[in-house]
Write a protein that holds these residues in place. Structure first.
Motif, PDB file in Angstrom:
ATOM      1  N   CYS A 154       0.832  -1.211   0.000  1.00 47.69           N
ATOM      2  CA  CYS A 154       0.000   0.000   0.000  1.00 47.69           C
ATOM      3  C   CYS A 154       0.863   1.256   0.000  1.00 47.69           C
ATOM      4  O   CYS A 154       0.349   2.360  -0.039  1.00 47.69           O
ATOM      5  CB  CYS A 154      -0.896   0.033   1.237  1.00 47.69           C
ATOM      6  SG  CYS A 154      -2.123  -1.260   1.243  1.00 47.69           S
ATOM      7  N   ARG A 155       2.179   1.078   0.121  1.00 43.26           N
ATOM      8  CA  ARG A 155       3.045   2.245   0.268  1.00 43.26           C
ATOM      9  C   ARG A 155       3.901   2.532  -0.933  1.00 43.26           C
ATOM     10  O   ARG A 155       4.638   3.483  -0.944  1.00 43.26           O
ATOM     11  CB  ARG A 155       4.020   2.008   1.417  1.00 43.26           C
ATOM     12  CG  ARG A 155       3.353   2.053   2.733  1.00 43.26           C
ATOM     13  CD  ARG A 155       4.409   1.989   3.775  1.00 43.26           C
ATOM     14  NE  ARG A 155       3.910   1.111   4.799  1.00 43.26           N
ATOM     15  CZ  ARG A 155       4.614   0.691   5.813  1.00 43.26           C
ATOM     16  NH1 ARG A 155       5.855   1.039   5.930  1.00 43.26           N
ATOM     17  NH2 ARG A 155       4.078  -0.082   6.712  1.00 43.26           N
ATOM     18  N   GLU A 200       5.411   3.848  -4.171  1.00 48.09           N
ATOM     19  CA  GLU A 200       5.153   4.959  -5.093  1.00 48.09           C
ATOM     20  C   GLU A 200       5.350   4.404  -6.481  1.00 48.09           C
ATOM     21  O   GLU A 200       6.471   4.356  -6.973  1.00 48.09           O
ATOM     22  CB  GLU A 200       6.165   6.073  -4.860  1.00 48.09           C
ATOM     23  CG  GLU A 200       5.940   6.838  -3.589  1.00 48.09           C
ATOM     24  CD  GLU A 200       6.839   8.069  -3.541  1.00 48.09           C
ATOM     25  OE1 GLU A 200       6.643   8.980  -4.372  1.00 48.09           O
ATOM     26  OE2 GLU A 200       7.732   8.098  -2.698  1.00 48.09           O
ATOM     27  N   GLY A 224      -8.303   5.585  -2.324  1.00 45.24           N
ATOM     28  CA  GLY A 224      -8.019   7.012  -2.208  1.00 45.24           C
ATOM     29  C   GLY A 224      -7.741   7.524  -0.812  1.00 45.24           C
ATOM     30  O   GLY A 224      -7.775   8.728  -0.590  1.00 45.24           O
ATOM     31  N   LEU A 229      -4.899   6.684   0.970  1.00 47.73           N
ATOM     32  CA  LEU A 229      -3.455   6.747   1.216  1.00 47.73           C
ATOM     33  C   LEU A 229      -2.794   7.540   0.100  1.00 47.73           C
ATOM     34  O   LEU A 229      -3.180   7.434  -1.063  1.00 47.73           O
ATOM     35  CB  LEU A 229      -2.858   5.335   1.220  1.00 47.73           C
ATOM     36  CG  LEU A 229      -3.318   4.391   2.327  1.00 47.73           C
ATOM     37  CD1 LEU A 229      -2.992   2.947   1.966  1.00 47.73           C
ATOM     38  CD2 LEU A 229      -2.654   4.745   3.647  1.00 47.73           C
ATOM     39  N   ASP A 230      -1.780   8.319   0.454  1.00 49.52           N
ATOM     40  CA  ASP A 230      -1.012   8.953  -0.620  1.00 49.52           C
ATOM     41  C   ASP A 230       0.012   7.941  -1.132  1.00 49.52           C
ATOM     42  O   ASP A 230       0.059   6.798  -0.663  1.00 49.52           O
ATOM     43  CB  ASP A 230      -0.371  10.260  -0.144  1.00 49.52           C
ATOM     44  CG  ASP A 230       0.695  10.031   0.925  1.00 49.52           C
ATOM     45  OD1 ASP A 230       1.174   8.882   1.087  1.00 49.52           O
ATOM     46  OD2 ASP A 230       1.055  11.012   1.602  1.00 49.52           O
ATOM     47  N   LYS A 231       0.843   8.360  -2.089  1.00 49.32           N
ATOM     48  CA  LYS A 231       1.742   7.395  -2.728  1.00 49.32           C
ATOM     49  C   LYS A 231       2.787   6.828  -1.775  1.00 49.32           C
ATOM     50  O   LYS A 231       3.378   5.787  -2.032  1.00 49.32           O
ATOM     51  CB  LYS A 231       2.431   8.034  -3.932  1.00 49.32           C
ATOM     52  CG  LYS A 231       1.478   8.181  -5.103  1.00 49.32           C
ATOM     53  CD  LYS A 231       2.161   8.764  -6.314  1.00 49.32           C
ATOM     54  CE  LYS A 231       1.215   8.792  -7.508  1.00 49.32           C
ATOM     55  NZ  LYS A 231       1.682   9.684  -8.558  1.00 49.32           N
ATOM     56  N   LYS A 232       3.041   7.543  -0.685  1.00 51.21           N
ATOM     57  CA  LYS A 232       4.039   7.052   0.272  1.00 51.21           C
ATOM     58  C   LYS A 232       3.396   6.154   1.319  1.00 51.21           C
ATOM     59  O   LYS A 232       4.061   5.628   2.197  1.00 51.21           O
ATOM     60  CB  LYS A 232       4.726   8.232   0.962  1.00 51.21           C
ATOM     61  CG  LYS A 232       5.578   9.085   0.045  1.00 51.21           C
ATOM     62  CD  LYS A 232       6.499   9.969   0.874  1.00 51.21           C
ATOM     63  CE  LYS A 232       7.518  10.687   0.002  1.00 51.21           C
ATOM     64  NZ  LYS A 232       6.964  11.953  -0.538  1.00 51.21           N
ATOM     65  N   ASN A 260       0.973   7.246   3.384  1.00 53.73           N
ATOM     66  CA  ASN A 260       0.491   8.021   4.535  1.00 53.73           C
ATOM     67  C   ASN A 260      -1.012   8.231   4.402  1.00 53.73           C
ATOM     68  O   ASN A 260      -1.540   8.345   3.295  1.00 53.73           O
ATOM     69  CB  ASN A 260       1.184   9.392   4.583  1.00 53.73           C
ATOM     70  CG  ASN A 260       2.686   9.245   4.720  1.00 53.73           C
ATOM     71  OD1 ASN A 260       3.154   8.420   5.504  1.00 53.73           O
ATOM     72  ND2 ASN A 260       3.438  10.003   3.941  1.00 53.73           N
ATOM     73  N   LEU A 287      -4.501  10.024   4.306  1.00 52.21           N
ATOM     74  CA  LEU A 287      -5.027  11.342   3.969  1.00 52.21           C
ATOM     75  C   LEU A 287      -6.168  11.715   4.907  1.00 52.21           C
ATOM     76  O   LEU A 287      -6.555  12.873   5.003  1.00 52.21           O
ATOM     77  CB  LEU A 287      -5.523  11.345   2.516  1.00 52.21           C
ATOM     78  CG  LEU A 287      -4.432  11.062   1.472  1.00 52.21           C
ATOM     79  CD1 LEU A 287      -5.060  10.793   0.106  1.00 52.21           C
ATOM     80  CD2 LEU A 287      -3.462  12.238   1.394  1.00 52.21           C
ATOM     81  N   SER A 325     -10.279   5.137   7.364  1.00 48.24           N
ATOM     82  CA  SER A 325      -9.722   4.790   6.057  1.00 48.24           C
ATOM     83  C   SER A 325      -9.856   3.308   5.763  1.00 48.24           C
ATOM     84  O   SER A 325      -9.635   2.869   4.650  1.00 48.24           O
ATOM     85  CB  SER A 325      -8.244   5.154   6.031  1.00 48.24           C
ATOM     86  OG  SER A 325      -7.549   4.306   6.930  1.00 48.24           O
TER      87      SER A 325
END
Length: 294
Positions: free
Chosen positions: A49-50, A52, A84, A86-89, A91, A93, A99
């Motif tokens: 999930c992390r 990028e 939507g 998690l951001d690309k790293k 983390n 949102l 979430s």
């Protein structure tokens, strides 16, 4: 088990579902909610999930990571996120407890609170009343169904549980669905087509052959269901809905400001039944399906 069938049991066989209000106490519901908060507090975000991803290859690796994570979750406690969040790293949102879409699939085996609820004397007694001789627990999930402000809202499309948990013969899988908060029309209660459990199934989700781009695929087609046939089943906190493996059910999006937490698990009558080798979920040497009766 001889004798006259109780009116409630008759109703279950007629409709394919049965609502048992106040089956669990408020305290039991709260103990599950508190436990899930502890589990989330200790959660590690899975590596897939992390990532990028930038290249096609890395995207495929991530997709493969997701499918492996799902396919091997039968004997673990794992986290499945809404799109939507998690951001690309990797983390969050939004707050992490908002979430997560669900936690599965072996809470009943590895968490003391959920294990105790799953095998509680009243559940075992209900199994005996239903005439289950060798029931085993095949999977469990905690479902959050929270209101999403900025995200695509989640609708659970009409389905039959036997599409995902296939047995020979059919009619051997039973869902126990426990409302940990009031489930109302506004926050996404379940809807059923009464009597729809008698027509078999038209679609199955099976493990894809190795090397395929997805981990599972659907065989057969989903019929178009007539919306007017669905009946809503609102239920209070602590209520239990018994769900026949072939009954058609769905839930609408949660348009309210309150969540709709649920703990649900599936039981199979193991006597004279074979579990499909094509099911996504398979028992493992670490976790053969445990007996419901202790």
């Amino acid at each position: 088990s001889g004798g006259e069938q109780s009116p409630r049991l008759f109703q279950f066989h007629k409709d394919g579902f049965l609502v048992l209000e106040h089956f669990f106490t408020a305290e039991e519901c709260d103990s599950m909610r508190n436990q899930i908060q502890r589990i989330i507090a200790e959660m590690e975000v899975p590596p897939h999930c992390r990532t990028e991803f930038s290249t096609k290859e890395e995207e495929q690796l991530q997709a493969q990571g997701s499918s492996d994570y799902f396919l091997t979750s039968g004997d673990k406690i794992r986290f499945f996120f809404e799109k939507g969040v998690l951001d690309k790293k990797g983390n969050f949102l939004i707050p992490k407890e908002r979430s997560i879409s669900k936690i599965g699939h072996a809470l009943h085996a590895y968490d003391p609170v959920f294990k105790q609820i799953t095998h509680s004397p009243k559940v075992q007694e209900l199994g005996r009343k239903l005439g289950l001789e060798r029931p085993v627990v095949v999977q469990s999930m905690y479902i959050f169904k929270v209101q999403r402000w900025a995200l695509p809202l989640v609708v659970v499309t009409p389905h039959q549980d036997a599409t995902f948990l296939h047995t020979e013969p059919l009619g051997r899988v039973l869902g126990f669905w426990i409302a940990l908060e009031d489930a109302r029309r506004e926050n996404g209660c379940l809807w059923f087509i009464p009597g729809s459990h008698t027509n078999g199934i038209t679609r199955r989700m099976v493990r894809a052959p190795s090397g395929a781009s997805t981990c599972v695929e659907f065989v057969g087609s989903e019929p178009a269901y007539d919306d007017s046939q669905f009946v809503p089943l609102p239920i209070s906190k602590g209520g239990l809905i018994l769900i026949h493996g072939e009954v058609v059910h769905k839930s609408e999006l949660n348009s309210s400001e309150s969540s709709r937490h649920v703990y649900t698990f599936h039981v199979m009558e193991a006597k004279d039944t074979s579990w499909s080798k094509e099911n996504w979920l398979q028992p493992t040497p670490e976790l053969p399906f445990p007996s419901l009766y202790t």
